[in-house]
Design a protein around this motif. Sequence first.
Motif, PDB file in Angstrom:
ATOM      1  N   PHE A 159       0.914  -1.037   0.087  1.00 45.71           N
ATOM      2  CA  PHE A 159       0.121  -0.162   0.120  1.00 45.71           C
ATOM      3  C   PHE A 159       0.890   1.188  -0.025  1.00 45.71           C
ATOM      4  O   PHE A 159       0.513   2.382  -0.722  1.00 45.71           O
ATOM      5  N   SER A 163       0.737   4.260  -2.880  1.00 40.37           N
ATOM      6  CA  SER A 163       0.406   5.420  -2.511  1.00 40.37           C
ATOM      7  C   SER A 163       1.492   6.325  -2.594  1.00 40.37           C
ATOM      8  O   SER A 163       1.209   7.806  -2.696  1.00 40.37           O
ATOM      9  N   GLY A 206       2.990   8.001   0.792  1.00 36.00           N
ATOM     10  CA  GLY A 206       2.217   8.529   1.832  1.00 36.00           C
ATOM     11  C   GLY A 206       1.913  10.077   1.658  1.00 36.00           C
ATOM     12  O   GLY A 206       1.432  10.788   2.420  1.00 36.00           O
ATOM     13  N   LEU A 240      -0.257  11.890   0.222  1.00 32.61           N
ATOM     14  CA  LEU A 240      -1.447  12.408  -0.003  1.00 32.61           C
ATOM     15  C   LEU A 240      -1.965  12.608   1.375  1.00 32.61           C
ATOM     16  O   LEU A 240      -3.084  13.353   1.567  1.00 32.61           O
ATOM     17  N   TYR A 241      -1.629  12.264   2.538  1.00 35.02           N
ATOM     18  CA  TYR A 241      -1.780  12.910   3.883  1.00 35.02           C
ATOM     19  C   TYR A 241      -1.593  14.244   3.922  1.00 35.02           C
ATOM     20  O   TYR A 241      -2.582  14.791   4.626  1.00 35.02           O
ATOM     21  N   ARG A 269      -7.779  11.836   5.618  1.00 34.93           N
ATOM     22  CA  ARG A 269      -6.846  10.664   5.630  1.00 34.93           C
ATOM     23  C   ARG A 269      -6.535  10.279   7.243  1.00 34.93           C
ATOM     24  O   ARG A 269      -6.235   9.361   7.696  1.00 34.93           O
ATOM     25  N   GLY A 312      -3.640   5.754   2.943  1.00 31.08           N
ATOM     26  CA  GLY A 312      -2.954   6.439   2.043  1.00 31.08           C
ATOM     27  C   GLY A 312      -3.212   6.151   0.576  1.00 31.08           C
ATOM     28  O   GLY A 312      -2.542   6.778  -0.105  1.00 31.08           O
ATOM     29  N   LEU A 313      -3.922   5.288   0.286  1.00 26.88           N
ATOM     30  CA  LEU A 313      -4.024   4.716  -1.261  1.00 26.88           C
ATOM     31  C   LEU A 313      -4.801   6.047  -1.909  1.00 26.88           C
ATOM     32  O   LEU A 313      -5.933   6.499  -1.381  1.00 26.88           O
ATOM     33  N   PRO A 314      -4.753   6.140  -2.962  1.00 25.91           N
ATOM     34  CA  PRO A 314      -5.281   7.099  -3.932  1.00 25.91           C
ATOM     35  C   PRO A 314      -6.809   6.743  -4.117  1.00 25.91           C
ATOM     36  O   PRO A 314      -7.329   5.417  -3.930  1.00 25.91           O
ATOM     37  N   ASP A 315      -7.757   7.671  -3.875  1.00 22.73           N
ATOM     38  CA  ASP A 315      -9.398   7.509  -3.859  1.00 22.73           C
ATOM     39  C   ASP A 315      -9.860   7.480  -5.005  1.00 22.73           C
ATOM     40  O   ASP A 315     -10.744   8.330  -5.257  1.00 22.73           O
ATOM     41  N   SER A 359      -9.907   2.191  -4.528  1.00 24.62           N
ATOM     42  CA  SER A 359     -10.860   2.587  -3.534  1.00 24.62           C
ATOM     43  C   SER A 359     -11.334   1.037  -2.825  1.00 24.62           C
ATOM     44  O   SER A 359     -11.611   1.223  -1.583  1.00 24.62           O
TER      45      SER A 359
END
Length: 217
Positions: free
Chosen positions: A93, A97, A100, A102-103, A109, A154-157, A162
């Motif tokens: 993951f 991601s 991380g 994206l946090y 998140r 943290g995975l792309p939504d 998703s």
Amino acid sequence: MLIALGALSAICALCYGLYLVHQPNSALRTGVKVVPVTSLALISLLSAGPWMLTVALALGATGDLFLSRDGERAFLFGLAAFLLGHLGYVLLFVDLSGGGGLYLGQPWRILACAGLLALAIPILRRLWPHLGAMQAPVLVYVAVILAMGFAAFGLPDHGFLSLALIGALAFIASDAILGFELFVWPDTRGARRFSSTVLWFLYWSGQAMICAAILMA
């Protein structure tokens, strides 16, 4: 071949979750329990999926094998296999991601991670008096489960990824139920029969969703 393996995984998962999960340990019970996630690992392998996905699924199948047998030794080997499988998902993951980042731009998140931690604390407090010599191993296991959940948040939504988050949360929920079954609820408790079925389908569907999401992403 992939369709056949997917069908085999689903059929064996249904047979185990609806009937065999409530039966005494036997060679048949063990064999059927191991097939669903083993099939997912083969799907990942044959689809040239990320090697860490294949390894994590294979470790899950190994954990299924050990936990289907009686005895403390088998239980500890099963716990170790699942621990390594969770670590595999953490690495997978984090890689998907992009480390991380994206946090930083999406505070939800961080709030989701805080919520997961807030749920874990009372669960661990409830389990703690019943753990005995297993307190340290379970504490490590819980930490790794939380790390997997944090990494999944943290995975792309977007797209199929998703679905991987939903799968990871289902997997975590199954671990929480397993903890209560192993350490808190007596074998004679009526809810145990229902919880075993729910646990199994959360576990298998969680692994299946993670596998499908990553292979289709």
